[in-house]
Design an enzyme around this catalytic site. Structure first.
Site, PDB file in Angstrom:
ATOM      1  N   ARG A  15      31.864  28.340  48.907  1.00 14.13           N
ATOM      2  CA  ARG A  15      31.262  27.131  48.346  1.00 14.13           C
ATOM      3  C   ARG A  15      30.505  27.555  47.095  1.00 14.13           C
ATOM      4  NH1 ARG A  15      29.036  23.187  46.366  1.00 14.13           N
ATOM      5  NH2 ARG A  15      28.496  21.256  47.455  1.00 14.13           N
ATOM      6  N   GLU A  19      33.914  13.806  46.344  1.00  6.61           N
ATOM      7  CA  GLU A  19      34.732  14.085  47.522  1.00  6.61           C
ATOM      8  C   GLU A  19      36.192  13.688  47.308  1.00  6.61           C
ATOM      9  OE1 GLU A  19      33.769  15.571  50.333  1.00  6.61           O
ATOM     10  OE2 GLU A  19      31.770  15.864  49.459  1.00  6.61           O
ATOM     11  N   ARG A  59      30.299  29.173  55.210  1.00 10.22           N
ATOM     12  CA  ARG A  59      30.976  29.428  53.932  1.00 10.22           C
ATOM     13  C   ARG A  59      30.141  30.373  53.071  1.00 10.22           C
ATOM     14  NH1 ARG A  59      31.992  23.268  52.038  1.00 10.22           N
ATOM     15  NH2 ARG A  59      29.737  23.293  52.455  1.00 10.22           N
TER      16      ARG A  59
END
Length: 217
Positions: free
Chosen positions: A108, A116, A161
């Site tokens: 990330r 999104e 992440r």
């Protein structure tokens, strides 16, 4: 029979000639003697040895390694960054990297948030400029691209992440470039604030110039 003064002058000339001739012979003998050749050879060998020593001293492995790393990473990549290869870009702020470990890293990008995209789980989640942001990141980071990645103070998010800054080989900070082009908002999460002022200013500039999503959404 020569006069006395003539005889004296003749003797003087003979003595001078003898001295000059003797000096010339001595010089010639010295130049052609085995010892002189030995000295000459040793001087050449000494010069060659000196050159070899100079060359060897200029090829320090540690210095060469540092220079190679600096050339490879570029001047704008901070120390501590590690090499990796892009394997896949999922959306505008999420990608996968291969850093040579057994599992690829799900990454990330730190300091930004992009619109999104729709998914099977959330087919109605797509937001304005989500596709454009993903395509822009794919333009920056095609699969197989060699990059440098850098952690901040928190190495992972709550989803496991890896939180990273990603650099191109020429020193471009991709996280910042995405915000500068209006494809992402600046986002500060937790303690990861190494480039926060730059990211925040980049968003202000992109918004003022109506770049990317700021002029489209």
């Amino acid at each position: 029979m020569p006069a006395p003064h003539k005889r004296s002058r003749l003797v003087s000339v003979i003595i001078v000639l003898a001295l000059v001739g003797g000096a010339a012979i001595a010089a010639y003998s010295s130049a052609t003697s085995p010892e002189s050749h030995s000295d000459g050879a040793s001087l050449v060998g000494s010069a060659e040895g000196s050159g070899s020593a100079s060359e060897s001293s200029s090829t320090d492995p540690d210095i060469d390694a540092e220079n190679e790393t600096e050339n490879a990473t570029g001047n704008d990549i901070p120390s501590g960054a590690f090499a990796a290869t892009v394997t896949y870009v999922h959306d505008g702020d999420t990608l996968y990297l291969d850093n040579g470990s057994s599992e690829e890293l799900k990454v990330r990008l730190i300091g930004l948030d992009t619109p999104e995209l729709a998914s099977q789980q959330r087919p109605d989640a797509e937001e304005c400029y989500g596709v454009e942001a993903r395509e822009l990141l794919r333009d920056f980071l095609p699969e197989g691209t060699a990059v440098w990645a850098l952690e901040d103070r928190e190495p992972e998010d709550r989803y496991g992440r890896s939180l990273l800054y990603v650099y191109l080989q020429d020193g471009t900070l991709v996280n910042l470039a995405m915000v500068e082009l209006g494809a992402a908002e600046a986002l500060k999460v937790g303690l990861n604030d190494r480039f926060w002022p730059e990211l925040r200013n980049a968003e202000d500039d992109a918004y003022a110039a109506k770049l990317g999503m700021w002029g489209s959404c």
